[in-house]
Design a protein around this motif. Sequence first.
Motif, PDB file in Angstrom:
ATOM      1  N   ALA A 101       0.823  -1.210   0.000  1.00  0.00           N
ATOM      2  CA  ALA A 101       0.000   0.000   0.000  1.00  0.00           C
ATOM      3  C   ALA A 101       0.855   1.256   0.000  1.00  0.00           C
ATOM      4  O   ALA A 101       0.654   2.142   0.807  1.00  0.00           O
ATOM      5  N   ASP A 102       1.845   1.323  -0.883  1.00  0.00           N
ATOM      6  CA  ASP A 102       2.669   2.517  -1.055  1.00  0.00           C
ATOM      7  C   ASP A 102       3.180   3.073   0.272  1.00  0.00           C
ATOM      8  O   ASP A 102       2.941   4.221   0.618  1.00  0.00           O
ATOM      9  N   GLY A 103       3.875   2.230   1.016  1.00  0.00           N
ATOM     10  CA  GLY A 103       4.479   2.685   2.261  1.00  0.00           C
ATOM     11  C   GLY A 103       3.543   2.732   3.438  1.00  0.00           C
ATOM     12  O   GLY A 103       3.948   3.080   4.535  1.00  0.00           O
ATOM     13  N   PHE A 106       0.223  -3.241   3.988  1.00  0.00           N
ATOM     14  CA  PHE A 106      -0.131  -4.199   2.945  1.00  0.00           C
ATOM     15  C   PHE A 106      -1.512  -4.761   3.225  1.00  0.00           C
ATOM     16  O   PHE A 106      -2.033  -4.656   4.338  1.00  0.00           O
ATOM     17  N   VAL A 107      -2.093  -5.323   2.174  1.00  0.00           N
ATOM     18  CA  VAL A 107      -3.436  -5.882   2.241  1.00  0.00           C
ATOM     19  C   VAL A 107      -3.402  -7.263   1.615  1.00  0.00           C
ATOM     20  O   VAL A 107      -2.790  -7.463   0.569  1.00  0.00           O
ATOM     21  N   LEU A 108      -4.066  -8.221   2.256  1.00  0.00           N
ATOM     22  CA  LEU A 108      -4.152  -9.582   1.749  1.00  0.00           C
ATOM     23  C   LEU A 108      -5.562  -9.819   1.229  1.00  0.00           C
ATOM     24  O   LEU A 108      -6.540  -9.574   1.948  1.00  0.00           O
ATOM     25  N   PHE A 118      -7.036  -9.508   5.322  1.00  0.00           N
ATOM     26  CA  PHE A 118      -6.196  -8.973   6.389  1.00  0.00           C
ATOM     27  C   PHE A 118      -5.519  -7.714   5.869  1.00  0.00           C
ATOM     28  O   PHE A 118      -5.200  -7.611   4.683  1.00  0.00           O
ATOM     29  N   SER A 119      -5.271  -6.762   6.746  1.00  0.00           N
ATOM     30  CA  SER A 119      -4.469  -5.600   6.381  1.00  0.00           C
ATOM     31  C   SER A 119      -3.602  -5.209   7.571  1.00  0.00           C
ATOM     32  O   SER A 119      -3.943  -5.486   8.723  1.00  0.00           O
ATOM     33  N   HIS A 120      -2.482  -4.583   7.265  1.00  0.00           N
ATOM     34  CA  HIS A 120      -1.572  -4.134   8.313  1.00  0.00           C
ATOM     35  C   HIS A 120      -0.934  -2.824   7.872  1.00  0.00           C
ATOM     36  O   HIS A 120      -0.597  -2.638   6.704  1.00  0.00           O
ATOM     37  N   SER A 121      -0.739  -1.928   8.817  1.00  0.00           N
ATOM     38  CA  SER A 121      -0.040  -0.678   8.567  1.00  0.00           C
ATOM     39  C   SER A 121       0.690  -0.277   9.830  1.00  0.00           C
ATOM     40  O   SER A 121       0.205  -0.508  10.935  1.00  0.00           O
ATOM     41  N   ASP A 122       1.861   0.331   9.646  1.00  0.00           N
ATOM     42  CA  ASP A 122       2.553   0.879  10.811  1.00  0.00           C
ATOM     43  C   ASP A 122       2.445   2.401  10.826  1.00  0.00           C
ATOM     44  O   ASP A 122       3.093   3.059  11.617  1.00  0.00           O
ATOM     45  N   ASP A 123       1.631   2.965   9.911  1.00  0.00           N
ATOM     46  CA  ASP A 123       1.359   4.402   9.842  1.00  0.00           C
ATOM     47  C   ASP A 123       2.609   5.250   9.656  1.00  0.00           C
ATOM     48  O   ASP A 123       2.656   6.405  10.038  1.00  0.00           O
ATOM     49  N   ASN A 124       3.646   4.685   9.042  1.00  0.00           N
ATOM     50  CA  ASN A 124       4.867   5.422   8.750  1.00  0.00           C
ATOM     51  C   ASN A 124       4.867   5.744   7.266  1.00  0.00           C
ATOM     52  O   ASN A 124       5.172   4.894   6.445  1.00  0.00           O
TER      53      ASN A 124
END
Length: 155
Positions: A101-103, A106-108, A118-124
């Motif tokens: 997701a462009d930094g 990501f998305v599954l 599923f999705s995950h982000s570290d908000d960076n």
Amino acid sequence: MFSHDSRFAAAVVTDHEQEQAFLYLWDLTTDRHPWILPLGFAFAESVAFHPTRPLLVAGGIHEMVVVDVNERRELKRLNDVHHYASNLDFSPDGQLLVSSADGRGFVLHDFETGGLLFSHSDDNDEQTSDAVFSPDGRFIAWAQGDGTVGLWGID
């Protein structure tokens, strides 16, 4: 990007003057010019070949297009994409599709339905990383904003 059997090569191109993205598909067994498909969105970044079927996916902003490479036709659109798909990768069996997701994480997706699993982000927002499947399909790896690599197990 090359297909797994090395018969096809594909690339996505963005024409900024026309505000249109295109998929170029070459059949490497012929001398013909590439087949060109207007994708119907303004910007495209990634393409991935399905590992077991003659399909590919081209990703853009908030949507992805699934194409049959043998028949040279669009099969479906995955419009429920909540990010800009900057990288695409299939699980080895082709059932799952991970989209960076462009930094922003990501998305599954379930490939057949396009459904979000599923999705995950570290908000960076300062970093960009591709999310990729391990060769056995048991893990997804994604570089995180703190300089570490996260591994997510696939059940």
